[in-house]
Design a protein around this motif. Sequence first.
Motif, mmCIF file in Angstrom:
data_model
loop_
_atom_site.group_PDB
_atom_site.id
_atom_site.type_symbol
_atom_site.label_atom_id
_atom_site.label_comp_id
_atom_site.label_asym_id
_atom_site.label_seq_id
_atom_site.Cartn_x
_atom_site.Cartn_y
_atom_site.Cartn_z
ATOM 1 N N ARG A 180 76.946 6.948 42.215
ATOM 2 C CA ARG A 180 76.291 7.956 41.374
ATOM 3 C C ARG A 180 74.772 7.908 41.573
ATOM 4 N NH1 ARG A 180 80.121 5.849 37.657
ATOM 5 N NH2 ARG A 180 78.499 4.621 36.616
ATOM 6 N N VAL A 181 74.238 6.696 41.681
ATOM 7 C CA VAL A 181 72.798 6.523 41.862
ATOM 8 C C VAL A 181 72.345 7.118 43.192
ATOM 9 C CG1 VAL A 181 71.004 4.788 42.261
ATOM 10 C CG2 VAL A 181 72.609 4.512 40.355
ATOM 11 N N ARG A 182 73.162 6.956 44.235
ATOM 12 C CA ARG A 182 72.802 7.461 45.566
ATOM 13 C C ARG A 182 72.580 8.978 45.535
ATOM 14 N NH1 ARG A 182 76.726 7.593 48.865
ATOM 15 N NH2 ARG A 182 75.475 8.023 50.728
ATOM 16 N N ARG A 183 73.407 9.662 44.830
ATOM 17 C CA ARG A 183 73.276 11.127 44.769
ATOM 18 C C ARG A 183 71.931 11.509 44.129
ATOM 19 N NH1 ARG A 183 78.954 10.798 43.788
ATOM 20 N NH2 ARG A 183 78.652 10.736 41.522
ATOM 21 N N ALA A 184 71.553 10.764 43.100
ATOM 22 C CA ALA A 184 70.290 11.065 42.423
ATOM 23 C C ALA A 184 69.083 10.650 43.263
ATOM 24 C CB ALA A 184 70.250 10.353 41.071
ATOM 25 N N ARG A 185 69.261 9.667 44.139
ATOM 26 C CA ARG A 185 68.151 9.174 44.961
ATOM 27 C C ARG A 185 67.904 10.058 46.188
ATOM 28 N NH1 ARG A 185 66.457 3.966 44.285
ATOM 29 N NH2 ARG A 185 65.986 3.775 46.517
ATOM 30 N N LYS A 186 68.851 10.912 46.526
ATOM 31 C CA LYS A 186 68.708 11.870 47.631
ATOM 32 C C LYS A 186 68.369 11.189 48.957
ATOM 33 C CE LYS A 186 67.328 15.548 44.463
ATOM 34 N NZ LYS A 186 66.301 16.541 44.083
ATOM 35 N N GLY A 187 69.143 10.133 49.274
ATOM 36 C CA GLY A 187 69.033 9.516 50.589
ATOM 37 C C GLY A 187 68.034 8.390 50.712
ATOM 38 N N ARG A 188 67.247 8.098 49.679
ATOM 39 C CA ARG A 188 66.285 6.989 49.759
ATOM 40 C C ARG A 188 67.023 5.659 49.847
ATOM 41 N NH1 ARG A 188 64.224 7.419 44.647
ATOM 42 N NH2 ARG A 188 63.173 5.431 44.974
ATOM 43 N N THR A 189 66.502 4.770 50.693
ATOM 44 C CA THR A 189 67.134 3.471 50.902
ATOM 45 C C THR A 189 66.966 2.584 49.663
ATOM 46 O OG1 THR A 189 66.694 3.589 53.271
ATOM 47 C CG2 THR A 189 67.169 1.418 52.358
ATOM 48 N N LEU A 190 68.022 1.831 49.355
ATOM 49 C CA LEU A 190 68.003 0.924 48.201
ATOM 50 C C LEU A 190 68.433 -0.469 48.656
ATOM 51 C CD1 LEU A 190 67.726 0.389 45.153
ATOM 52 C CD2 LEU A 190 70.078 1.217 44.880
ATOM 53 N N PHE A 191 67.652 -1.480 48.314
ATOM 54 C CA PHE A 191 67.951 -2.863 48.680
ATOM 55 C C PHE A 191 68.272 -3.673 47.426
ATOM 56 C CE2 PHE A 191 65.511 -1.344 52.260
ATOM 57 C CZ PHE A 191 66.085 -1.985 53.350
ATOM 58 N N PHE A 192 69.404 -4.383 47.471
ATOM 59 C CA PHE A 192 69.767 -5.321 46.412
ATOM 60 C C PHE A 192 69.632 -6.741 46.955
ATOM 61 C CE2 PHE A 192 72.083 -1.525 45.068
ATOM 62 C CZ PHE A 192 71.846 -1.507 43.701
ATOM 63 N N ARG A 244 78.172 -13.657 41.655
ATOM 64 C CA ARG A 244 77.388 -12.517 42.086
ATOM 65 C C ARG A 244 77.364 -11.399 41.040
ATOM 66 N NH1 ARG A 244 80.554 -11.870 47.619
ATOM 67 N NH2 ARG A 244 82.164 -12.643 46.185
ATOM 68 N N ASN A 245 76.229 -10.720 40.961
ATOM 69 C CA ASN A 245 76.068 -9.601 40.029
ATOM 70 C C ASN A 245 76.398 -8.258 40.665
ATOM 71 O OD1 ASN A 245 73.115 -10.911 38.304
ATOM 72 N ND2 ASN A 245 75.277 -11.348 38.018
ATOM 73 N N VAL A 246 76.314 -8.179 42.001
ATOM 74 C CA VAL A 246 76.507 -6.916 42.709
ATOM 75 C C VAL A 246 77.829 -6.937 43.460
ATOM 76 C CG1 VAL A 246 75.540 -5.300 44.396
ATOM 77 C CG2 VAL A 246 74.003 -6.700 42.983
ATOM 78 N N ASP A 247 78.644 -5.940 43.230
ATOM 79 C CA ASP A 247 79.917 -5.810 43.943
ATOM 80 C C ASP A 247 79.644 -5.777 45.454
ATOM 81 O OD1 ASP A 247 82.296 -4.988 45.103
ATOM 82 O OD2 ASP A 247 82.714 -3.455 43.593
ATOM 83 N N PRO A 248 80.274 -6.674 46.246
ATOM 84 C CA PRO A 248 80.034 -6.686 47.700
ATOM 85 C C PRO A 248 80.328 -5.350 48.367
ATOM 86 C CG PRO A 248 81.247 -8.639 47.014
ATOM 87 C CD PRO A 248 81.193 -7.738 45.826
ATOM 88 N N ASN A 249 81.200 -4.529 47.781
ATOM 89 C CA ASN A 249 81.517 -3.219 48.365
ATOM 90 C C ASN A 249 80.324 -2.271 48.367
ATOM 91 O OD1 ASN A 249 84.265 -3.791 48.903
ATOM 92 N ND2 ASN A 249 84.759 -3.456 46.744
ATOM 93 N N VAL A 250 79.305 -2.586 47.567
ATOM 94 C CA VAL A 250 78.104 -1.759 47.536
ATOM 95 C C VAL A 250 77.428 -1.763 48.904
ATOM 96 C CG1 VAL A 250 75.760 -1.605 46.570
ATOM 97 C CG2 VAL A 250 77.727 -2.043 45.061
ATOM 98 N N HIS A 251 77.541 -2.868 49.610
ATOM 99 C CA HIS A 251 76.876 -3.002 50.909
ATOM 100 C C HIS A 251 77.409 -1.997 51.926
ATOM 101 C CE1 HIS A 251 74.478 -5.021 53.940
ATOM 102 N NE2 HIS A 251 75.531 -5.153 54.724
ATOM 103 N N GLY A 252 78.616 -1.512 51.736
ATOM 104 C CA GLY A 252 79.209 -0.574 52.677
ATOM 105 C C GLY A 252 78.771 0.865 52.485
#
Length: 458
Positions: free
Chosen positions: A269-281, A288-296
């Motif tokens: 959902r966040v990706r759609r609002a960011r309009k293609g901007r790269t995000l680093f976790f 772990r706090n971040v689902d590993p599937n996010v990396h894909g």
Amino acid sequence: MTSILVLGLSHRTAPVDVRERFAANGDALPQVLARLSARPELRETLFLSTCNRVEVFSNAAGDPSTGRKRAIAAIREVLAEYAGVTPSDLAPYLYEKHGEDAVRHIFRVTASLDSMVLGEPQILGQVKDAYDAALAAGTLGHLLGRCVHRAFTVAKRVRSETALGAGLVSISSVAVDLARRIFGDLAGHTVLLVGAGEMAEAAAKSLGKGGKGIRVANRTLANAQALATSVGGTAAPWSALEEELVGADVVVTSTGATNYVITADMVKRVRRARKGRTLFFIDIAVPRNVDPNVHGLDNVYVFNVDDLQEQVAEGLKSRQKEVSLAEGIVNGELSDYVTWARSLDVQPAVVALRAKTRAVLLGELERTLAGRLKHLGEGDRAALEQMMESAVNKLLHAPTTRLKAGAVNGAESEEHVKTLKHLFDLPELPRTAEETRARMPREHEPHQRADDDERIPH
């Protein structure tokens, strides 16, 4: 000495998805220590559990040759139960050390020579907490208790006599360094800290005063506000986490949650609002706090604690000289401890020899005082008794000193004790360290808390 052992796993042998099985059960730590101490195979125990390692320090009961095997099996069973797996599932990730190797490992762990980030100060406090918990539970005795307390001396010397802790000294600081490598100057980017605990605070300090560039989200808003204020940032309520992700460039997560606080669906959902901007976790939490599937997901990258190894290795290159100095401290303290521990093997023989010699001489003195010298007054009698005590001390000084000196060589020491027992017809000696302790004064037992700077008395 050979009965001391370490069994565990760490960032060197187990990936984060294995280590987090233990970290997820932090509330169970007292129960784990209780289960370990209830096992008859273990004479002394200390349980250490951190983000990057889970280890049991122990003193095996029984004969060293067979007792160690039984102790290892017992520890494996307890750790497997704790992680919710079978012992065979856990086996590939475990390492074991015993004797001098175990003591060296305990010293190196406490001095942060085995940490993912060499020189990080957190591990000393974690070992002290484990030590205090073991003392409170009554699971530490003379041998292991003194070993761990000596490890505190090693850690303090390493910190004061070397510069091992200079530069990047925590996972948090390494994470911030990675963020800078990705973006260069972070001044024009937004860094979101998810969590406001010790690790988040360390990351915030590494970032420095960042104006609006640093934002903090935490379940307890007051904690987020306190941290944000300290670095000139801005706090955000937990309910606005997803909205905060939309505006962030780098997200550093370090909450104590036992499940993913950032899911794949949320980031989609966040990706759609960011309009293609790269995000680093950068996820430095275990679990772990971040689902590993996010990396894909496209234009989204996730780094966890295991991914920081490359940055850690580069930082190590500049500190090799300090590592060598620290290892020298470990070796010197290890030699002192081994000498002391092996002297315990000859202590029963020394006690028995002195007791028999004193009994024989004082027995003869009593007979003489009851016969030919019965006319002597109390003062003269006391003088003769004192003379006899001095004679015992002087007569046995050389053999006592040489027995203790020979204790450095285990085989030689054992031969000396056998010879002494045969020549002087000494009574049966204690065969284990526990039997030896039972005959020693109570003040020899370890009793200091971990924040006591003095060593356990000789």
